[in-house]
Design an enzyme around this catalytic site. Structure first.
Site, PDB file in Angstrom:
ATOM      1  N   GLY A 172       0.404  -1.146   0.021  1.00  0.00           N
ATOM      2  CA  GLY A 172       0.080   0.119  -0.093  1.00  0.00           C
ATOM      3  C   GLY A 172       0.960   1.849   0.112  1.00  0.00           C
ATOM      4  O   GLY A 172       2.082   1.492  -0.883  1.00  0.00           O
ATOM      5  N   VAL A 173       0.378   2.131   1.083  1.00  0.00           N
ATOM      6  CA  VAL A 173       1.289   3.559   0.773  1.00  0.00           C
ATOM      7  C   VAL A 173       2.261   3.489   1.864  1.00  0.00           C
ATOM      8  O   VAL A 173       3.244   3.825   0.675  1.00  0.00           O
ATOM      9  CB  VAL A 173       0.106   4.351   1.801  1.00  0.00           C
ATOM     10  CG1 VAL A 173       1.690   5.167   2.118  1.00  0.00           C
ATOM     11  CG2 VAL A 173      -1.145   4.772   1.639  1.00  0.00           C
ATOM     12  N   ASP A 174       3.026   2.645   2.219  1.00  0.00           N
ATOM     13  CA  ASP A 174       4.421   1.849   2.981  1.00  0.00           C
ATOM     14  C   ASP A 174       4.421   1.419   2.269  1.00  0.00           C
ATOM     15  O   ASP A 174       6.324   2.219   1.733  1.00  0.00           O
ATOM     16  CB  ASP A 174       4.038   1.305   4.173  1.00  0.00           C
ATOM     17  CG  ASP A 174       5.477   1.373   5.071  1.00  0.00           C
ATOM     18  OD1 ASP A 174       6.304   2.264   4.830  1.00  0.00           O
ATOM     19  OD2 ASP A 174       5.463   0.164   5.799  1.00  0.00           O
ATOM     20  N   SER A 179      -5.182   3.710   7.940  1.00  0.00           N
ATOM     21  CA  SER A 179      -5.928   2.415   8.252  1.00  0.00           C
ATOM     22  C   SER A 179      -6.758   2.146   8.017  1.00  0.00           C
ATOM     23  O   SER A 179      -7.790   1.023   8.352  1.00  0.00           O
ATOM     24  CB  SER A 179      -5.773   2.636   9.949  1.00  0.00           C
ATOM     25  OG  SER A 179      -4.396   2.307  10.489  1.00  0.00           O
ATOM     26  N   GLY A 192      -7.066   1.328   4.772  1.00  0.00           N
ATOM     27  CA  GLY A 192      -6.873   0.261   3.401  1.00  0.00           C
ATOM     28  C   GLY A 192      -6.658  -1.241   4.060  1.00  0.00           C
ATOM     29  O   GLY A 192      -7.661  -1.340   4.483  1.00  0.00           O
TER      30      GLY A 192
END
Length: 170
Positions: free
Chosen positions: A32-34, A118, A120
């Site tokens: 994801g974003v990370d 949080s 996603g």
């Protein structure tokens, strides 16, 4: 109060002092974003995470690293609660935004971009995650000139705007 702009796009392309990363506890990159932030920032982001956070970060906490190849100066990493794994204390989600803003203040950041933390793969109910983000960011008492809440999909951004209107009308 912090001015908040809601926008759709890729958070790794936004030119701000600090970009917030929705990280995992290990602080070693992920999905994801990370994953997107680590890929765009390059290997120096992971190296700085390993150096600064050898044991990772607790849920609800935040810390910073270099931004590597991003157009930002810093990445502020925060670990959101994993709703699907039973971490359902709303105060932990509030803490993610609050601690990120505290770190931004310590760094002297004047502009900051947040993803929706949080909501996603961690499964926090989206409308509540949006409400937490908007309320916590806009009501914070820190010297941030501009904050951005960045939705990756237009449908998320539209819901963010609807909830922001509801909050401001209350």
């Amino acid at each position: 109060m912090i001015p908040l702009q809601i926008t759709t796009g890729d958070i790794t392309h936004i030119k701000v002092d600090a970009v917030v990363n929705a990280a995992n506890n290990q602080m070693r990159g992920g999905g994801g974003v990370d994953g997107a932030i680590h890929r765009a920032g390059g290997p120096q982001v992971l190296a700085d995470c390993i150096r600064r956070f050898p044991r990772g970060l607790a849920t609800g906490d935040a810390g910073y690293t270099t931004a590597g190849g991003l157009p930002a100066r810093w990445i502020i990493h925060t670990v959101g609660p994993n709703y699907r794994a039973g971490e359902r204390d709303r105060n932990l989600l509030v803490s993610c935004y609050h601690r990120s803003l505290q770190v931004a203040e310590q760094l002297g950041a004047r502009t900051i971009a947040f993803p929706l933390i949080s909501a996603g793969v961690y499964g926090w109910p989206k409308a509540d995650a949006i409400r937490v983000a908007i309320e916590t960011i806009t009501r914070a008492d820190v010297p941030i000139a501009q904050a951005y809440l960045v939705g990756f999909h237009r449908t998320d951004t539209e819901l963010m705007r609807v909830i922001a209107r509801d909050i401001s009308a209350a």
